[in-house]
Design a protein around this motif. Structure first.
Motif, short mmCIF file in Angstrom:
data_model
loop_
_atom_site.label_atom_id
_atom_site.label_comp_id
_atom_site.label_asym_id
_atom_site.label_seq_id
_atom_site.Cartn_x
_atom_site.Cartn_y
_atom_site.Cartn_z
N MET A 71 4.51 4.61 -15.63
CA MET A 71 3.34 3.92 -15.06
C MET A 71 3.31 2.99 -14.11
O MET A 71 1.63 2.88 -13.51
CB MET A 71 3.86 2.88 -15.91
CG MET A 71 2.30 2.03 -16.07
SD MET A 71 0.96 1.70 -17.18
CE MET A 71 1.98 2.16 -18.70
N PHE A 72 3.56 3.14 -12.77
CA PHE A 72 3.56 2.64 -11.48
C PHE A 72 3.33 3.19 -10.53
O PHE A 72 2.22 2.94 -9.90
CB PHE A 72 4.20 0.98 -11.32
CG PHE A 72 4.40 0.17 -12.16
CD1 PHE A 72 2.88 -0.87 -12.43
CD2 PHE A 72 4.69 -0.08 -13.12
CE1 PHE A 72 2.66 -1.33 -13.60
CE2 PHE A 72 5.16 -0.79 -14.61
CZ PHE A 72 3.66 -1.93 -14.65
N GLU A 73 4.08 3.95 -10.37
CA GLU A 73 3.65 5.28 -9.20
C GLU A 73 2.43 5.88 -8.91
O GLU A 73 2.47 5.22 -7.87
CB GLU A 73 4.61 7.05 -9.58
CG GLU A 73 5.29 7.33 -8.37
CD GLU A 73 5.39 6.46 -6.96
OE1 GLU A 73 5.68 6.88 -5.49
OE2 GLU A 73 6.96 5.92 -7.60
N PRO A 74 1.37 5.91 -9.38
CA PRO A 74 0.43 6.27 -8.60
C PRO A 74 -0.06 5.01 -7.76
O PRO A 74 -1.03 5.75 -7.17
CB PRO A 74 -0.96 6.12 -9.95
CG PRO A 74 0.21 6.71 -11.27
CD PRO A 74 1.69 6.28 -10.86
N ALA A 75 -0.22 3.65 -7.75
CA ALA A 75 -0.56 2.89 -7.65
C ALA A 75 -0.31 2.61 -6.52
O ALA A 75 -0.89 2.25 -5.31
CB ALA A 75 -0.35 1.32 -8.49
N ASN A 76 1.07 3.52 -5.95
CA ASN A 76 2.04 3.23 -4.44
C ASN A 76 0.77 4.04 -3.63
O ASN A 76 1.21 3.73 -2.58
CB ASN A 76 3.36 3.69 -4.83
CG ASN A 76 4.11 2.88 -5.58
OD1 ASN A 76 3.80 1.79 -5.60
ND2 ASN A 76 5.19 2.86 -5.89
N ASN A 77 0.45 4.89 -4.71
CA ASN A 77 -1.07 6.16 -3.77
C ASN A 77 -1.98 5.28 -3.09
O ASN A 77 -2.79 6.27 -2.21
CB ASN A 77 -0.86 7.38 -4.40
CG ASN A 77 0.15 8.21 -4.28
OD1 ASN A 77 1.74 8.29 -3.81
ND2 ASN A 77 0.66 8.50 -5.66
N LYS A 78 -1.99 4.24 -3.39
CA LYS A 78 -3.36 3.32 -3.15
C LYS A 78 -3.42 2.28 -1.73
O LYS A 78 -3.71 1.51 -2.54
CB LYS A 78 -4.45 3.14 -3.93
CG LYS A 78 -4.53 3.74 -5.62
CD LYS A 78 -4.99 3.74 -6.89
CE LYS A 78 -5.06 4.45 -7.98
NZ LYS A 78 -5.55 4.55 -9.14
N VAL A 79 -2.84 2.94 -0.91
CA VAL A 79 -2.51 1.70 0.07
C VAL A 79 -3.92 1.18 0.57
O VAL A 79 -3.66 0.47 0.55
CB VAL A 79 -2.32 2.22 1.89
CG1 VAL A 79 -0.84 3.30 1.03
CG2 VAL A 79 -2.96 3.77 2.03
N TYR A 80 -5.71 1.84 0.48
CA TYR A 80 -6.40 0.48 0.49
C TYR A 80 -6.30 -0.73 -0.39
O TYR A 80 -6.42 -1.03 0.00
CB TYR A 80 -7.66 1.15 -0.32
CG TYR A 80 -7.78 1.74 -0.86
CD1 TYR A 80 -8.46 1.09 -1.62
CD2 TYR A 80 -7.26 3.48 -1.35
CE1 TYR A 80 -8.17 1.54 -2.83
CE2 TYR A 80 -7.23 3.54 -2.49
CZ TYR A 80 -7.74 2.66 -4.01
OH TYR A 80 -8.04 3.37 -4.82
N ARG A 81 -5.43 -0.78 -1.06
CA ARG A 81 -5.57 -1.77 -2.13
C ARG A 81 -4.33 -3.51 -0.94
O ARG A 81 -4.42 -4.08 -1.70
CB ARG A 81 -4.76 -1.52 -3.41
CG ARG A 81 -5.50 -0.87 -4.40
CD ARG A 81 -5.08 -1.05 -5.60
NE ARG A 81 -6.07 0.90 -6.67
CZ ARG A 81 -5.64 0.31 -7.73
NH1 ARG A 81 -4.60 -0.01 -8.25
NH2 ARG A 81 -6.44 0.97 -8.56
N HIS A 82 -3.84 -2.94 -0.04
CA HIS A 82 -2.74 -3.53 0.57
C HIS A 82 -3.82 -3.99 2.21
O HIS A 82 -4.59 -3.13 1.97
CB HIS A 82 -1.53 -3.02 0.89
CG HIS A 82 -0.79 -2.81 -0.43
ND1 HIS A 82 -0.85 -3.22 -1.04
CD2 HIS A 82 -0.28 -0.95 -0.98
CE1 HIS A 82 0.23 -2.50 -2.04
NE2 HIS A 82 -0.14 -1.15 -1.82
#
Length: 95
Positions: A71-82
């Motif tokens: 569920m949450f692993e794909p969000a870790n690839n979106k570093v632009y969100r940090h």
């Protein structure tokens, strides 16, 4: 569900000093109005909140802790969100 058993409702309260509703418990009630009255009587006896939500438990869809990676692993690839690529001005508060 047993035909003689009332549905289960999840209760959320927004505190006087908070911005978000927090889950405080569950109760059985025949309908939303009864759930709201019962939740008020059970969970806000000391003026803890300013807003109350009641949600039928069967209407909640939740992920399983066992599916955390999927569920949450794909969000870790979106570093632009940090916010690490820019500086936050000092005038901006509460970030």
């Amino acid at each position: 569900m047993n035909k003689t058993e009332w549905p289960l409702w999840e209760i959320f309260i927004r505190s006087q000093h908070g911005l978000a509703h927090k889950h405080v418990g569950s109760l059985h009630a025949a309908d939303a109005e009864m759930a709201m009255h019962n939740a008020r009587d059970v969970y806000t006896r000391r003026n803890e909140g300013v807003s109350l939500w009641v949600v039928r438990s069967s209407d909640i869809t939740a992920s399983s802790p066992g599916e955390k990676d999927l569920m949450f692993e794909p969000a870790n690839n979106k570093v632009y969100r940090h916010p690490t690529f820019y500086e936050v001005p000092e005038e901006v508060k509460h970030i």
